[in-house]
Each structure stands twice: as structure tokens, then as C-alpha cells.
Design an enzyme around this catalytic site. Sequence first.
Site, short mmCIF file in Angstrom:
data_model
loop_
_atom_site.label_atom_id
_atom_site.label_comp_id
_atom_site.label_asym_id
_atom_site.label_seq_id
_atom_site.Cartn_x
_atom_site.Cartn_y
_atom_site.Cartn_z
CG HIS A 125 -1.72 -7.63 -1.62
ND1 HIS A 125 -1.71 -6.72 -0.59
CD2 HIS A 125 -1.03 -7.06 -2.64
CE1 HIS A 125 -1.03 -5.64 -0.97
NE2 HIS A 125 -0.61 -5.82 -2.21
CE1 TYR A 168 -0.89 -5.42 -6.74
CE2 TYR A 168 0.60 -3.53 -6.76
CZ TYR A 168 0.15 -4.70 -6.17
OH TYR A 168 0.73 -5.15 -5.02
CG HIS A 194 3.88 -7.31 -1.92
ND1 HIS A 194 4.56 -6.24 -2.48
CD2 HIS A 194 2.57 -6.97 -1.97
CE1 HIS A 194 3.70 -5.31 -2.83
NE2 HIS A 194 2.48 -5.72 -2.55
CE1 TYR A 238 3.62 -1.02 -5.23
CE2 TYR A 238 3.84 -3.33 -5.81
CZ TYR A 238 3.27 -2.33 -5.04
OH TYR A 238 2.36 -2.67 -4.08
NE ARG A 254 5.33 -2.64 0.26
CZ ARG A 254 4.38 -3.54 0.55
NH1 ARG A 254 3.19 -3.44 0.04
NH2 ARG A 254 4.62 -4.53 1.38
#
Lengths: 251, 211
Positions: free
Chosen positions: A165, A111, A163, A150, A160
Site C-alpha cells: 500500500h 498484517y 501488494h 492472502y 489478494r
Amino acid sequence: MKLPSEQYGEFYQRDRTIHPPAHAPTYKTSVLRSPQKTLISLQNSLSEITGPVFGADELGPLDNDLIMNYAKTGLPVGERIVVYGYVLDENGRPVRNALVEVWQANAGGRYRHRNDTYIAPIDPNFGGCGRTLTDANGRYFYRTIKPGPYPWRNNVNDWRPAHIHYSISGSGWAQRLITQMYFEGDPLIASCPILRTIPSEAAVRQLIAPLDRNAGIQLDSLAYRFDIVLRGSRATWFENAVQPDDPMQGE
Amino acid sequence: MTIMVNKLEYLKETASQTAGPYVHIGLAPKQAGFDIFENNFGNVLAGPKTKGERIRVEGRVIDGSGTPLRDVLIEIWQANAAGKYNHPADRQKKPIDKRFRGWGRGCSDFTTGIWAFDTIKPGAVMGRNDRPMAPHINFWIVARGINVGLSTRMYFSDEQAANARDPVLNLIEWEVRRKTLIATREERKGHVVYRFDINIQGPDETVFFDI
């Protein structure tokens, strides 16, 4: 008896059995961040059936294009995808002018955030956020690259699944929703502690976007479809107790 | 013979998931550490021409260990100074303030956990069954570890008479819990500040609503 006004009754009560409980110990962070007393149930007043209205002029032309909206020296690395779908209410009616905001990791699972220290590198050409408003049919779409999975600290080595959000603002405050979209076929879905906080298998399935080969752009991008359902509201057949009726309105 | 009834079908609401630790990227990218959108949603609700008393609302969201959440995101929704929401469903005979949407979004500071909004004090809105509600601001709270956004309301400490009659505060059976929704008015260098700490757990757990 008054004629029905088609809109702005109370929202149907939220079915909490499809949502994760606040306290979900397999997702460890929830333990100290969950209320322990019961929620007080509130019949909707004007405070809950109204909500912020957003205008198209508040968004920029590239806000729904995550491939281009942070491109500096070239294009971001990763699988090019289009994500589209409809925002509907529980009655199956389109929710128009809903603000859909998305954010995600880059293709390596990193991120662009000062608190993310994962070893995978920042992509200089990828910001990782976008936003759009639904059209008159409740439809929305945006373009991005597919995010990578990640690892995260929950159990010592949890991962995870890929995905994106989502934050969705519908017409009323009580419809406000935040969630995550997953990708068909991801082998990490089955073991995701965050996804598994949801008690209903049908509700989990609803968060997994199928690959839509027809909607993709030929020789360019694959497409995934993700429909979102917000709470529906009661038609105001009978005199509405939410507020006094103003006879000047609706004429 | 048994005659079956057609099944009544409604769609099911999409399940909620946590906002996660990186919610700022999507909803407040500047706080995440980068510039991307020309127009950013923020925590300043009142412009120079908005009608009403300027106030700052600030506080912290505190977890079950007493630690402030430093990654929380809060949205607020409120009526204008006349007590009207800027939304077509509000049919009260009161003026809209075109300079005031009534919505804001703010994040806690990554170090102190303090969040704040610069807004105006809302007027009273008519509640259900013609019972007026005391002035209040609606809160929606999301963060890592919060699986479904938490809904609550903030009331004002200088509205004692209106608070005592408020139909929502009176719905809270335990009188001792009502005070968890009342922000304390103070003046700092001539500015009015309402302090509102939100406790997710513990003996002073804030009242949260299922709206």
C-alpha cells in the site's frame, strides 16, 4: 502581461476514467461506502493548491528500512527486496519532498494489525510500515521483504495478489493519492477484484512494478521499480485568478 | 497529403486504490496496535503556542446502512487563525504561524466510530477572483471500500454571514445540500466542540467535491 511564474497554478482536472468508480459491486464493500450523488466540481483555490509540507527531521533513520525498523531478535523472514522509483507530475516534472508512506503484509500474508486474524503467523521481526521523502529528483527508495498473498472475504475465496500500500502527499492538497503497488509476474493479479475496479488496462499496468535486475544489490536483494504520477499543475503564464498577486513576492 | 501532428504527451496520474482495512499500519501504527516510529503524525494540530481559538472537531463517517465506519482514516488541512496556509503557494499578505502546520491525521475509534481533531479555528482565506471564502477545514477521507479518497469541506455554524457569501457553498446548486457541510458548534465543559457527521450515502449525503 506578467512573466510566468513556474509554479502553483491550478492542478489539471483529474481524469476520472483512469480511476475506479466509487461504486464497484465486484468489490462488495464499495457498495455502501460510495457516494450516490455526483461530485461537485471545484476550481482550485488556495485551499487545494497548498498542502502540508514535511521535513526530513520528522523521519527517523530506519523509517525507510522495513527489514530493520522492527527487527527484535533477528531479521524478518522473506525475500529481501529494494523498491525504488520516481514521483513525477503529469508534466513529467519531479515532485520533490513528497511524503511516501508504505505498509504491507509479511512474507506469509499476515498484517501486524489487531483486526487481522489470518492463520499465517505474525513475524516477530517485521512491523510492515515505512516512510520516506522524495529527493530533489523526485526519487524515493526503501528496503523490505516481499509481502505474501492472502485470502479475504469478498467472494467466498478471493485472494489478494502480493501488494504494498502507498500513500503519497505531494505539494498540493489536490494531489493527495492512495494506491497499491503489485509485482510483475504475480498470477493473482488477473483475478483481483480490487485491481479490477480500475476501468483502464493501461492504468492497471501502471500499478505493476517490474523487476529491475540492474538496480538490485548483488548477492543480497532484488529490486522493483515503481514510479508514481501525481496531478500536474498549470504554469501561471497569465494573471492568476487563484489569488490576488502580491508584488512583494518573488523579488 | 495529410500531415500528421505530433502527439501531445502527458503522463497519466497513477490510479487510486482503496486504503484497505489495515490503513492504520502505515499511517497510524499505534492504532494498529504497535509502536514503530519515534515521531507519529496525529490528530492534534495546535500546540501550546499556536495562535487562535482552541476547538475540537469531531464526528463520524456513516455508510449507506446508517452504520458508522469504524476503520476510516481522515486527514484535514486548514489555514491558521489569520487565514493563511503554511505553504509557499499562499502569497496573501498575512503572517505564517510557525507553531501551526495546519495538517492532521486521525482515525475513527474501532468501537464507536468517532474521530476527533484538536485544532484552532481557521481564519478566512481569499478565494478565487478576490471573493473571500468563509473559514473552513478541508477533509480527505479514506477507508476500506472507498476507491478514491473523498474530498469535502467543513464550515462553521457560527459563521452564518460569511457562509452565506462563500463562493464554494454557493456553487452547490441545491441549497438544502449546503447544510451537510456545516458543523454545529457546542460547548462542553468550557471546551468548544464542532460536531461534523459525514454521510456517504442517503438523503443527507454529504457534498463531496471533485477538486
